[in-house]
Scaffold this motif. Structure first.
Motif, short mmCIF file in Angstrom:
data_model
loop_
_atom_site.label_atom_id
_atom_site.label_comp_id
_atom_site.label_asym_id
_atom_site.label_seq_id
_atom_site.Cartn_x
_atom_site.Cartn_y
_atom_site.Cartn_z
N HIS A 278 0.91 -1.24 0.11
CA HIS A 278 -0.01 -0.08 0.04
C HIS A 278 0.82 1.27 0.04
CE1 HIS A 278 -3.49 2.58 1.04
NE2 HIS A 278 -2.62 3.28 1.73
N LEU A 279 1.80 1.28 1.03
CA LEU A 279 2.90 2.51 0.98
C LEU A 279 3.51 2.68 -0.49
CD1 LEU A 279 4.36 2.22 4.56
CD2 LEU A 279 2.59 3.76 3.77
N HIS A 280 3.93 1.66 -1.15
CA HIS A 280 4.49 1.56 -2.52
C HIS A 280 3.88 2.43 -3.56
CE1 HIS A 280 6.16 -0.11 -6.27
NE2 HIS A 280 7.35 0.14 -5.61
N HIS A 281 2.57 2.06 -3.22
CA HIS A 281 1.50 2.75 -4.34
C HIS A 281 1.10 4.04 -3.71
CE1 HIS A 281 -1.84 3.60 -6.99
NE2 HIS A 281 -2.50 3.78 -5.78
N GLU A 282 1.00 4.12 -2.41
CA GLU A 282 0.40 5.81 -2.00
C GLU A 282 1.56 6.67 -1.99
OE1 GLU A 282 -2.23 7.89 0.19
OE2 GLU A 282 -2.55 5.91 -0.83
N LEU A 283 2.94 6.30 -1.76
CA LEU A 283 4.00 7.11 -1.73
C LEU A 283 5.01 7.28 -3.31
CD1 LEU A 283 5.47 6.65 1.70
CD2 LEU A 283 3.84 8.36 1.12
N GLN A 284 4.11 6.49 -4.05
CA GLN A 284 4.63 6.52 -5.49
C GLN A 284 6.12 6.16 -5.58
OE1 GLN A 284 3.53 10.54 -6.57
NE2 GLN A 284 1.69 9.84 -7.49
N LEU A 285 6.69 5.18 -4.80
CA LEU A 285 7.82 4.77 -4.59
C LEU A 285 8.40 4.09 -6.09
CD1 LEU A 285 8.12 2.70 -1.14
CD2 LEU A 285 8.35 5.20 -1.61
N HIS A 286 7.56 3.79 -6.94
CA HIS A 286 7.93 3.45 -8.21
C HIS A 286 8.87 4.38 -8.96
CE1 HIS A 286 7.65 2.00 -12.45
NE2 HIS A 286 7.97 0.93 -12.00
N ASP A 287 7.89 5.73 -8.76
CA ASP A 287 8.52 6.76 -9.53
C ASP A 287 9.76 7.36 -8.76
OD1 ASP A 287 6.29 6.59 -11.02
OD2 ASP A 287 5.26 8.15 -10.06
N LYS A 288 10.05 6.90 -7.72
CA LYS A 288 11.24 7.40 -6.94
C LYS A 288 12.18 6.57 -6.98
CE LYS A 288 8.76 9.99 -3.08
NZ LYS A 288 7.64 9.89 -3.82
N GLY A 289 12.24 5.36 -7.61
CA GLY A 289 13.34 4.51 -7.82
C GLY A 289 12.97 2.92 -7.37
N VAL A 290 12.10 2.66 -6.70
CA VAL A 290 11.69 1.30 -6.23
C VAL A 290 10.96 0.50 -7.30
CG1 VAL A 290 10.92 -0.04 -4.33
CG2 VAL A 290 11.70 2.00 -3.54
N HIS A 291 11.65 0.03 -8.32
CA HIS A 291 10.77 -0.55 -9.55
C HIS A 291 10.33 -1.78 -9.31
CE1 HIS A 291 12.16 2.98 -11.78
NE2 HIS A 291 13.23 2.57 -11.62
N ASP A 292 10.95 -2.76 -8.37
CA ASP A 292 10.93 -4.18 -8.07
C ASP A 292 10.23 -4.30 -6.51
OD1 ASP A 292 10.74 -6.91 -7.74
OD2 ASP A 292 12.52 -7.16 -8.54
N PHE A 293 8.84 -4.10 -6.42
CA PHE A 293 8.27 -4.40 -5.19
C PHE A 293 8.74 -5.58 -4.26
CE2 PHE A 293 5.17 -5.85 -2.13
CZ PHE A 293 5.22 -5.18 -1.02
N GLU A 294 8.74 -6.78 -5.22
CA GLU A 294 9.18 -7.81 -4.42
C GLU A 294 10.53 -7.95 -3.93
OE1 GLU A 294 7.39 -10.75 -4.04
OE2 GLU A 294 5.66 -9.64 -4.99
N ALA A 295 11.46 -7.22 -4.52
CA ALA A 295 13.07 -7.19 -4.17
C ALA A 295 13.09 -6.20 -2.66
CB ALA A 295 13.86 -6.64 -5.14
N PHE A 296 11.97 -5.26 -2.85
CA PHE A 296 11.86 -4.17 -1.73
C PHE A 296 11.46 -4.97 -0.55
CE2 PHE A 296 9.66 -1.44 0.50
CZ PHE A 296 10.77 -0.03 0.91
N TYR A 297 10.52 -5.80 -0.85
CA TYR A 297 9.69 -6.38 0.18
C TYR A 297 10.62 -7.55 0.97
CZ TYR A 297 6.92 -9.90 2.90
OH TYR A 297 6.31 -10.65 3.64
#
Length: 231
Positions: free
Chosen positions: A27-46
């Motif tokens: 949810h935070l990945h989406h809400e804080l737009q982390l993809h646009d900030k450089g977190v392109h791979d949520f699975e790896a982040f998690y």
């Protein structure tokens, strides 16, 4: 009954920490737009978050870091893995994560049914948790589990941490329980089971991830409903 008082761990035993943390971080990945900030791979982040969280919790249990450092660094280090050195973002994520996580309600299968069964049989049940008091009480409330437990003993409230014997002595004193009539139920061999053994308390190793049996535990189960066979 051999046992009168049952002491449960919360995270990873009844409350599915990994699944709830994943949903919150997603949810935070989406809400804080982390993809646009450089977190392109949520699975790896998690996955990286889980590693950092466990490492920092081990340091916290050993008294090497404070609570606030643990809360911030698990986000800071997870962002650094993606070359994002943004402390303001890490602090915002930490704050929102702690607000949202206790609202998640994913439990391990048969948790509620087993607690009803044990309560009906007359066991007095308690929680012993290393989690932060406000967060852990929130989890129990939002999952509808509060009424099952007479006492919730946290590391903050007891000024100790599992596996140190002090938190177990504190819990038994608060519950008015003798060690011979007490049983610890948890998923952590080095935390719940070793801690219980240090005060002579019997234990149940809740082996959700099907590792080898713990030689120290009095009992090993692979699903919570197996408690009905023991108790």
């Amino acid at each position: 009954m051999k046992y009168r008082h049952l002491f449960f761990d919360l995270d990873h035993t009844l409350w599915d920490f990994d699944a709830n943390a994943r949903a919150t971080l997603e949810h935070l990945h989406h809400e804080l737009q982390l993809h646009d900030k450089g977190v392109h791979d949520f699975e790896a982040f998690y996955k990286n978050y889980l590693v950092h969280n466990e490492t920092l919790w081990n340091k916290y249990r050993l008294g090497k870091i404070k609570q606030d450092e643990l809360r911030l660094k698990r986000m800071w280090l997870s962002l650094l893995d993606f070359k994002i050195a943004d402390e303001v973002l890490a602090r915002e994520m930490s704050k929102l994560f702690l607000q949202m996580l206790p609202t998640r309600t994913l439990l391990f299968p048969h948790t509620v049914e087993v607690l009803h069964y044990l309560k009906a049989k007359g066991y007095t049940m308690h929680i012993i948790t290393n989690g932060f008091e406000e967060v852990q009480l929130g989890k129990l409330h939002n999952c509808g589990l509060t009424s099952f437990f007479q006492h919730v003993i946290t590391s903050e409230g007891s000024n100790s941490l599992k596996p140190r014997p002090e938190i177990f002595h504190y819990a038994m004193s608060k519950a008015g329980a003798l060690v011979a009539e007490s049983l610890m139920i948890g998923d952590g061999p080095d935390i719940d089971i070793a801690g219980a053994a240090s005060v002579g308390m019997d234990s149940v190793y809740v082996n959700h991830i099907s590792q080898e049996k713990d030689p120290v535990a009095t009992y090993t189960i692979f699903h919570l409903e197996e408690l009905e066979r023991i108790l």
